[in-house]
Design a protein around this motif. Structure first.
Motif, mmCIF file in Angstrom:
data_model
loop_
_atom_site.group_PDB
_atom_site.id
_atom_site.type_symbol
_atom_site.label_atom_id
_atom_site.label_comp_id
_atom_site.label_asym_id
_atom_site.label_seq_id
_atom_site.Cartn_x
_atom_site.Cartn_y
_atom_site.Cartn_z
ATOM 1 N N ARG A 65 24.861 -50.207 9.277
ATOM 2 C CA ARG A 65 23.803 -49.179 9.336
ATOM 3 C C ARG A 65 22.477 -49.745 9.839
ATOM 4 O O ARG A 65 21.421 -49.304 9.453
ATOM 5 N N ARG A 66 22.549 -50.718 10.717
ATOM 6 C CA ARG A 66 21.343 -51.354 11.257
ATOM 7 C C ARG A 66 21.046 -50.839 12.661
ATOM 8 O O ARG A 66 21.894 -50.897 13.534
ATOM 9 N N LEU A 67 19.820 -50.345 12.830
ATOM 10 C CA LEU A 67 19.350 -49.843 14.116
ATOM 11 C C LEU A 67 18.327 -50.827 14.662
ATOM 12 O O LEU A 67 17.295 -51.067 14.042
ATOM 13 N N ARG A 68 18.637 -51.402 15.801
ATOM 14 C CA ARG A 68 17.741 -52.385 16.425
ATOM 15 C C ARG A 68 16.734 -51.645 17.303
ATOM 16 O O ARG A 68 17.109 -50.838 18.138
ATOM 17 N N VAL A 69 15.454 -51.911 17.088
ATOM 18 C CA VAL A 69 14.382 -51.302 17.869
ATOM 19 C C VAL A 69 13.619 -52.418 18.554
ATOM 20 O O VAL A 69 12.895 -53.172 17.910
ATOM 21 N N ALA A 116 5.260 -53.053 20.792
ATOM 22 C CA ALA A 116 4.322 -52.624 19.755
ATOM 23 C C ALA A 116 4.865 -52.910 18.360
ATOM 24 O O ALA A 116 4.132 -53.352 17.477
ATOM 25 N N ILE A 117 6.146 -52.669 18.166
ATOM 26 C CA ILE A 117 6.769 -52.964 16.869
ATOM 27 C C ILE A 117 6.702 -54.453 16.588
ATOM 28 O O ILE A 117 6.352 -54.877 15.483
ATOM 29 N N ALA A 118 7.033 -55.263 17.564
ATOM 30 C CA ALA A 118 7.018 -56.716 17.397
ATOM 31 C C ALA A 118 5.630 -57.195 16.978
ATOM 32 O O ALA A 118 5.501 -58.028 16.072
ATOM 33 N N LYS A 119 4.598 -56.671 17.613
ATOM 34 C CA LYS A 119 3.228 -57.075 17.275
ATOM 35 C C LYS A 119 2.878 -56.707 15.848
ATOM 36 O O LYS A 119 2.339 -57.509 15.092
ATOM 37 N N VAL A 120 3.186 -55.481 15.468
ATOM 38 C CA VAL A 120 2.864 -55.025 14.115
ATOM 39 C C VAL A 120 3.663 -55.812 13.102
ATOM 40 O O VAL A 120 3.132 -56.247 12.064
ATOM 41 N N LEU A 152 13.228 -52.652 6.496
ATOM 42 C CA LEU A 152 12.675 -53.008 7.790
ATOM 43 C C LEU A 152 12.661 -54.523 7.896
ATOM 44 O O LEU A 152 12.065 -55.211 7.073
ATOM 45 N N LEU A 153 13.378 -55.031 8.900
ATOM 46 C CA LEU A 153 13.538 -56.475 9.070
ATOM 47 C C LEU A 153 13.023 -56.899 10.428
ATOM 48 O O LEU A 153 12.963 -56.104 11.361
ATOM 49 N N ARG A 154 12.712 -58.136 10.546
ATOM 50 C CA ARG A 154 12.302 -58.697 11.827
ATOM 51 C C ARG A 154 13.409 -59.614 12.317
ATOM 52 O O ARG A 154 13.922 -60.440 11.587
ATOM 53 N N ASP A 155 13.770 -59.441 13.579
ATOM 54 C CA ASP A 155 14.805 -60.263 14.206
ATOM 55 C C ASP A 155 14.246 -60.745 15.537
ATOM 56 O O ASP A 155 14.395 -60.077 16.559
ATOM 57 N N GLY A 156 13.584 -61.884 15.515
ATOM 58 C CA GLY A 156 12.897 -62.367 16.717
ATOM 59 C C GLY A 156 11.772 -61.422 17.075
ATOM 60 O O GLY A 156 10.918 -61.130 16.253
ATOM 61 N N ASP A 157 11.791 -60.897 18.299
ATOM 62 C CA ASP A 157 10.769 -59.957 18.733
ATOM 63 C C ASP A 157 11.201 -58.501 18.552
ATOM 64 O O ASP A 157 10.551 -57.588 19.052
ATOM 65 N N ALA A 158 12.276 -58.283 17.863
ATOM 66 C CA ALA A 158 12.774 -56.928 17.648
ATOM 67 C C ALA A 158 12.674 -56.559 16.176
ATOM 68 O O ALA A 158 12.637 -57.420 15.303
ATOM 69 N N VAL A 200 14.551 -54.403 13.117
ATOM 70 C CA VAL A 200 15.838 -53.858 12.718
ATOM 71 C C VAL A 200 15.585 -53.001 11.496
ATOM 72 O O VAL A 200 14.966 -53.435 10.535
ATOM 73 N N ILE A 201 16.065 -51.763 11.572
ATOM 74 C CA ILE A 201 15.940 -50.859 10.442
ATOM 75 C C ILE A 201 17.332 -50.682 9.865
ATOM 76 O O ILE A 201 18.241 -50.227 10.548
ATOM 77 N N ARG A 202 17.488 -51.091 8.612
ATOM 78 C CA ARG A 202 18.750 -50.833 7.923
ATOM 79 C C ARG A 202 18.590 -49.488 7.240
ATOM 80 O O ARG A 202 17.729 -49.296 6.391
ATOM 81 N N LEU A 203 19.394 -48.542 7.649
ATOM 82 C CA LEU A 203 19.258 -47.170 7.179
ATOM 83 C C LEU A 203 19.996 -46.964 5.869
ATOM 84 O O LEU A 203 21.160 -47.334 5.740
ATOM 85 N N GLY A 204 19.311 -46.360 4.918
ATOM 86 C CA GLY A 204 19.962 -45.923 3.692
ATOM 87 C C GLY A 204 20.495 -44.520 3.908
ATOM 88 O O GLY A 204 20.758 -44.110 5.041
ATOM 89 N N LYS A 205 20.619 -43.756 2.850
ATOM 90 C CA LYS A 205 21.110 -42.379 2.946
ATOM 91 C C LYS A 205 20.105 -41.541 3.732
ATOM 92 O O LYS A 205 18.903 -41.613 3.505
ATOM 93 N N ILE A 206 20.631 -40.742 4.643
ATOM 94 C CA ILE A 206 19.802 -39.863 5.461
ATOM 95 C C ILE A 206 20.011 -38.431 4.986
ATOM 96 O O ILE A 206 21.146 -37.980 4.833
ATOM 97 N N THR A 207 18.908 -37.726 4.728
ATOM 98 C CA THR A 207 18.984 -36.302 4.436
ATOM 99 C C THR A 207 18.217 -35.570 5.537
ATOM 100 O O THR A 207 17.332 -36.138 6.168
#
Length: 118
Positions: A101-105, A109-113, A65-71, A73-80
């Motif tokens: 494999r990066r999903l930008r959200v 609320a995410i930005a605040k947390v 889980l990364l922060r990119d400005g106010d967004a 970014v979740i870098r996804l590993g293996k999904i089961t």
């Protein structure tokens, strides 16, 4: 004491992430439960997919889980997943449609947390 603080942080991140992902992917179904374990870098998601009568469980191993400005970014590993076809589809989509494999959200609320905990 530190373990309790980590659990509180995980609960806050989980709630914010569930809200953001429900908003982003509402056309596919609804996430009923999302559990983030920052120490194990594991994400468990219970989702009722559109048209289904039973929930499906997704597990993302070794996420980042990364922060990119106010967004976020979740870098996804293996999904089961509890359904083999969905597991294959999710991993294929993550490999083909997401850069590294990066999903930008992007969600307030995410930005605040994230600003509070990262």
């Amino acid at each position: 004491m530190l373990e309790k603080l980590r659990q509180i942080k995980d609960m806050g991140l989980s709630a914010a992430l569930r809200m953001a992902l429900n908003e982003k992917f509402s056309r596919y179904g609804k996430i009923s439960n999302l559990r983030l374990d920052t120490s194990a870098h594991r994400l468990l998601v219970d989702v009722l997919l559109e048209g289904e009568s039973e929930e499906t469980t997704l597990v993302v191993e070794e996420y980042e889980l990364l922060r990119d400005g106010d967004a976020a970014v979740i870098r996804l590993g293996k999904i089961t997943a509890s359904r083999a076809w969905l597991e294959q589809a999710m991993n294929d989509a993550a490999d083909r449609m997401l850069q590294e494999r990066r999903l930008r959200v992007e969600h307030p609320a995410i930005a605040k947390v994230l600003k509070a905990v990262l």
